[in-house]
Design an enzyme around this catalytic site. Structure first.
Site, short mmCIF file in Angstrom:
data_model
loop_
_atom_site.label_atom_id
_atom_site.label_comp_id
_atom_site.label_asym_id
_atom_site.label_seq_id
_atom_site.Cartn_x
_atom_site.Cartn_y
_atom_site.Cartn_z
N ASN A 1 0.80 -1.22 0.00
CA ASN A 1 0.00 0.00 0.00
C ASN A 1 0.84 1.28 0.00
O ASN A 1 0.32 2.34 -0.35
CB ASN A 1 -0.92 -0.01 1.24
CG ASN A 1 -1.51 1.34 1.54
OD1 ASN A 1 -2.44 1.79 0.87
ND2 ASN A 1 -0.96 2.03 2.54
N TYR B 1 2.03 8.65 -11.39
CA TYR B 1 1.34 7.75 -10.48
C TYR B 1 0.61 6.65 -11.24
O TYR B 1 0.72 5.45 -10.92
CB TYR B 1 0.35 8.55 -9.63
CG TYR B 1 -0.58 7.72 -8.78
CD1 TYR B 1 -0.15 7.18 -7.58
CD2 TYR B 1 -1.89 7.48 -9.19
CE1 TYR B 1 -1.01 6.41 -6.79
CE2 TYR B 1 -2.75 6.73 -8.42
CZ TYR B 1 -2.30 6.19 -7.22
OH TYR B 1 -3.16 5.43 -6.46
#
Length: 259
Positions: free
Chosen positions: A94, A165
């Site tokens: 994560n 990203y």
């Protein structure tokens, strides 16, 4: 240990970036199911230690490590095994490296530099590779393993073109699928859970309220997914209920993205 007899309460779970934002919601979701959780952090020591104090050292180990550094990750995994007297059998990748969802401030195609891509690839792809390699021996020893990578719906629906990203998460999906093939014979599953904008995490705190409202109006559920709701899907992929599912990407965004 085998896939049909391994409830979440028997697992040692590593959540990278697990002290704040979405990571904290994921850590709490596993703790709510009785798992023991390694709450990895890079700089958020106070938040990680607060979770450890809240749930106790028997349930939580706050562990500092830069996931882009394989030596630090290996040391963290070894420390976790010594602390819990059991190997890590679930990994949730994560950790997010220095990124904010602020469309107005994002660099556009004519001026974004490769260094931003390199930073995101280091965090998403290299970080995931490091955690898998560090935990693989313990998973093989257990005959059971779960890897859950955190992705995004932006590579299906790039409503805001966060080039660096989004590209890194697309690469992570490719790694998810190749690892699933490679590790399947060891009874280790590798899946991805992809969200849209979540209300609200540290990374989405810079997002204007009007953007949240626009996204909510576009979903069948007419609301923006919360970190706790997203974490529920992570639990599924870490549980015995998903034992025949690997190499998949589940989009959890209230039905905004259909494929």
């Amino acid at each position: 240990m085998n896939a049909t007899a391994s409830p979440l309460s028997s697992q040692v779970v590593l959540v990278t970036g697990g002290a704040r934002g979405l990571g904290a919601a994921i850590s709490r979701a596993f703790l709510g199911q009785g798992a023991r959780v390694v709450v990895n952090y890079h700089r958020s020591e106070a938040a990680a230690l607060a979770l450890q104090q809240e749930f106790g050292g028997e349930r939580v180990l706050a562990a500092q490590a830069d996931v882009t550094d394989p030596a630090q990750v290996a040391s963290m995994v070894a420390r976790a095994r010594a602390h819990f007297d059991a190997p890590v059998t679930v990994v949730v990748n994560n950790a997010l490296v220095d990124f904010a969802f602020d469309g107005d401030a994002r660099p556009h195609a004519d001026r974004i530099g490769w260094e931003r891509f390199a930073t995101q690839f280091e965090g998403s792809v290299r970080g995931a590779l490091n955690t898998v390699q560090a935990t693989l021996e313990g998973m093989r020893e257990s005959g059971y393993g779960r890897v859950v990578n955190i992705g995004t719906n932006l590579f299906q629906n790039p409503v805001v073109p966060y080039h660096d990203y989004t590209a890194s998460k697309a690469a992570l999906l490719s790694l998810t699928r190749t690892l699933a093939v490679d590790l399947g014979p060891d009874q280790i599953t590798v899946n991805m859970v992809s969200g849209g904008l979540l209300r609200t995490t540290d990374a989405s705190a810079a997002t204007p309220e009007a953007v949240f409202d626009l996204i909510a109006a576009s979903t069948p559920l007419r609301r923006v997914t919360t970190p706790a709701e997203f974490a529920d899907a992570v639990l599924f992929f870490a549980s015995p209920w998903s034992r025949a599912v690997t190499g998949q990407n589940l989009v959890v965004d209230g039905g905004l993205v259909k494929d």
